[in-house]
Scaffold this motif. Structure first.
Motif, PDB file in Angstrom:
ATOM      1  N   GLY A  49       0.792  -1.223   0.000  1.00  0.00           N
ATOM      2  CA  GLY A  49       0.000   0.000   0.000  1.00  0.00           C
ATOM      3  C   GLY A  49       0.820   1.266   0.000  1.00  0.00           C
ATOM      4  N   HIS A  50       2.149   1.137   0.151  1.00  0.00           N
ATOM      5  CA  HIS A  50       3.005   2.328   0.161  1.00  0.00           C
ATOM      6  C   HIS A  50       3.049   2.930  -1.249  1.00  0.00           C
ATOM      7  CE1 HIS A  50       5.994   4.605   2.531  1.00  0.00           C
ATOM      8  NE2 HIS A  50       6.454   4.922   1.324  1.00  0.00           N
ATOM      9  N   ILE A  51       3.017   4.233  -1.315  1.00  0.00           N
ATOM     10  CA  ILE A  51       3.104   4.935  -2.597  1.00  0.00           C
ATOM     11  C   ILE A  51       4.547   4.876  -3.092  1.00  0.00           C
ATOM     12  CG2 ILE A  51       2.818   7.160  -3.777  1.00  0.00           C
ATOM     13  CD1 ILE A  51       0.169   5.867  -2.817  1.00  0.00           C
ATOM     14  N   ILE A  52       4.709   4.538  -4.361  1.00  0.00           N
ATOM     15  CA  ILE A  52       6.030   4.465  -4.994  1.00  0.00           C
ATOM     16  C   ILE A  52       6.145   5.600  -5.995  1.00  0.00           C
ATOM     17  CG2 ILE A  52       7.582   3.033  -6.384  1.00  0.00           C
ATOM     18  CD1 ILE A  52       7.002   1.958  -3.519  1.00  0.00           C
ATOM     19  N   ILE A  53       7.287   6.255  -5.980  1.00  0.00           N
ATOM     20  CA  ILE A  53       7.533   7.379  -6.883  1.00  0.00           C
ATOM     21  C   ILE A  53       8.661   7.008  -7.840  1.00  0.00           C
ATOM     22  CG2 ILE A  53       6.663   9.096  -5.267  1.00  0.00           C
ATOM     23  CD1 ILE A  53       9.561   9.696  -4.437  1.00  0.00           C
ATOM     24  N   LYS A  54       8.746   7.743  -8.953  1.00  0.00           N
ATOM     25  CA  LYS A  54       9.854   7.518  -9.896  1.00  0.00           C
ATOM     26  C   LYS A  54      10.423   8.851 -10.330  1.00  0.00           C
ATOM     27  CE  LYS A  54       7.201   7.251 -14.175  1.00  0.00           C
ATOM     28  NZ  LYS A  54       6.912   6.478 -15.377  1.00  0.00           N
ATOM     29  N   ASP A  55      11.686   8.821 -10.715  1.00  0.00           N
ATOM     30  CA  ASP A  55      12.333  10.052 -11.152  1.00  0.00           C
ATOM     31  C   ASP A  55      11.791  10.463 -12.517  1.00  0.00           C
ATOM     32  OD1 ASP A  55      13.850   7.965 -12.540  1.00  0.00           O
ATOM     33  OD2 ASP A  55      15.257   9.557 -13.056  1.00  0.00           O
ATOM     34  N   LYS A  63      11.403   4.713  -5.982  1.00  0.00           N
ATOM     35  CA  LYS A  63      11.672   4.861  -4.562  1.00  0.00           C
ATOM     36  C   LYS A  63      10.361   4.817  -3.790  1.00  0.00           C
ATOM     37  CE  LYS A  63      14.568   8.044  -3.228  1.00  0.00           C
ATOM     38  NZ  LYS A  63      15.986   8.090  -2.968  1.00  0.00           N
ATOM     39  N   PRO A  64      10.422   4.379  -2.525  1.00  0.00           N
ATOM     40  CA  PRO A  64       9.236   4.541  -1.701  1.00  0.00           C
ATOM     41  C   PRO A  64       9.053   6.027  -1.396  1.00  0.00           C
ATOM     42  CG  PRO A  64      11.020   3.494  -0.443  1.00  0.00           C
ATOM     43  CD  PRO A  64      11.505   3.691  -1.837  1.00  0.00           C
ATOM     44  N   MET A  65       7.828   6.487  -1.380  1.00  0.00           N
ATOM     45  CA  MET A  65       7.537   7.879  -1.045  1.00  0.00           C
ATOM     46  C   MET A  65       8.131   8.170   0.334  1.00  0.00           C
ATOM     47  SD  MET A  65       5.946  10.610  -2.026  1.00  0.00           S
ATOM     48  CE  MET A  65       5.279  12.092  -1.315  1.00  0.00           C
ATOM     49  N   TYR A  83       4.483  10.627  -8.765  1.00  0.00           N
ATOM     50  CA  TYR A  83       3.807   9.432  -8.265  1.00  0.00           C
ATOM     51  C   TYR A  83       3.733   8.406  -9.390  1.00  0.00           C
ATOM     52  CZ  TYR A  83       2.422  12.572  -4.513  1.00  0.00           C
ATOM     53  OH  TYR A  83       2.434  13.455  -3.468  1.00  0.00           O
ATOM     54  N   ALA A  84       3.992   7.124  -9.049  1.00  0.00           N
ATOM     55  CA  ALA A  84       4.048   6.121 -10.106  1.00  0.00           C
ATOM     56  C   ALA A  84       3.154   4.911  -9.845  1.00  0.00           C
ATOM     57  CB  ALA A  84       5.491   5.652 -10.300  1.00  0.00           C
ATOM     58  N   LEU A 123      -2.219   9.318  -9.271  1.00  0.00           N
ATOM     59  CA  LEU A 123      -2.117   7.939  -9.760  1.00  0.00           C
ATOM     60  C   LEU A 123      -3.200   7.607 -10.778  1.00  0.00           C
ATOM     61  CD1 LEU A 123      -1.022   6.225  -6.459  1.00  0.00           C
ATOM     62  CD2 LEU A 123       0.331   6.434  -8.549  1.00  0.00           C
ATOM     63  N   GLY A 124      -4.201   8.453 -10.866  1.00  0.00           N
ATOM     64  CA  GLY A 124      -5.176   8.338 -11.947  1.00  0.00           C
ATOM     65  C   GLY A 124      -6.245   7.293 -11.748  1.00  0.00           C
ATOM     66  N   PRO A 125      -7.018   7.069 -12.779  1.00  0.00           N
ATOM     67  CA  PRO A 125      -8.197   6.219 -12.676  1.00  0.00           C
ATOM     68  C   PRO A 125      -7.928   4.706 -12.681  1.00  0.00           C
ATOM     69  CG  PRO A 125      -7.984   7.003 -14.913  1.00  0.00           C
ATOM     70  CD  PRO A 125      -6.894   7.679 -14.108  1.00  0.00           C
TER      71      PRO A 125
END
Length: 132
Positions: A49-55, A63-65, A83-84, A123-125
């Motif tokens: 459930g952790h949000i993952i981000i990308k460069d 990376k984990p948020m 956000y990815a 993160l969108g629909p």
């Protein structure tokens, strides 16, 4: 008497019992998952459930948020990242092999850290956030 070596390895226990309660439907994932860059991420575990981000420069660094010092809320989105995904599995930061959700359903109320409205919108629909 000579030097002795303790050959007993202490096991590490990860509580992944809520993973399927948090990510309730998996319709599409990042094929093969990704190794997360956990540099600067202090918690020993990245939970489902952790949000993952990308460069944004290359799109290749995941990376984990970041979280606050108490690991109770998300910190600000770092510059140069977007956000990815949402992480599907709970992993140790020592072995950050992450399964990443592209399309599915997440129960935000079951997450260790509840996603922010900004992350949910970004993160969108394809990722639906719905509490039971």
């Amino acid at each position: 008497m000579g030097t002795t070596i303790d050959l007993h390895n202490e096991g590490t226990i990860i509580d992944s019992s809520k993973d399927t309660v948090i990510v309730t439907k998996v319709l599409e994932t990042v094929r093969g998952g990704r190794a997360l860059d956990v540099t600067g991420f202090d918690p020993k575990v990245v939970n489902a459930g952790h949000i993952i981000i990308k460069d944004t420069a290359t799109g290749n660094i995941f990376k984990p948020m970041p979280v606050n010092t108490a690991a109770t809320a998300y910190a600000a989105l770092p510059d140069g990242y977007e956000y990815a995904h949402v992480q599907i599995n709970t992993v140790l930061t020592a072995k950050p092999a992450a399964a990443l959700l592209v399309r599915g359903t997440v129960n935000p109320k079951a997450c260790v850290i509840e996603p922010t409205a900004e992350a949910i919108e970004a993160l969108g629909p394809l990722i639906i956030f719905r509490a039971d």
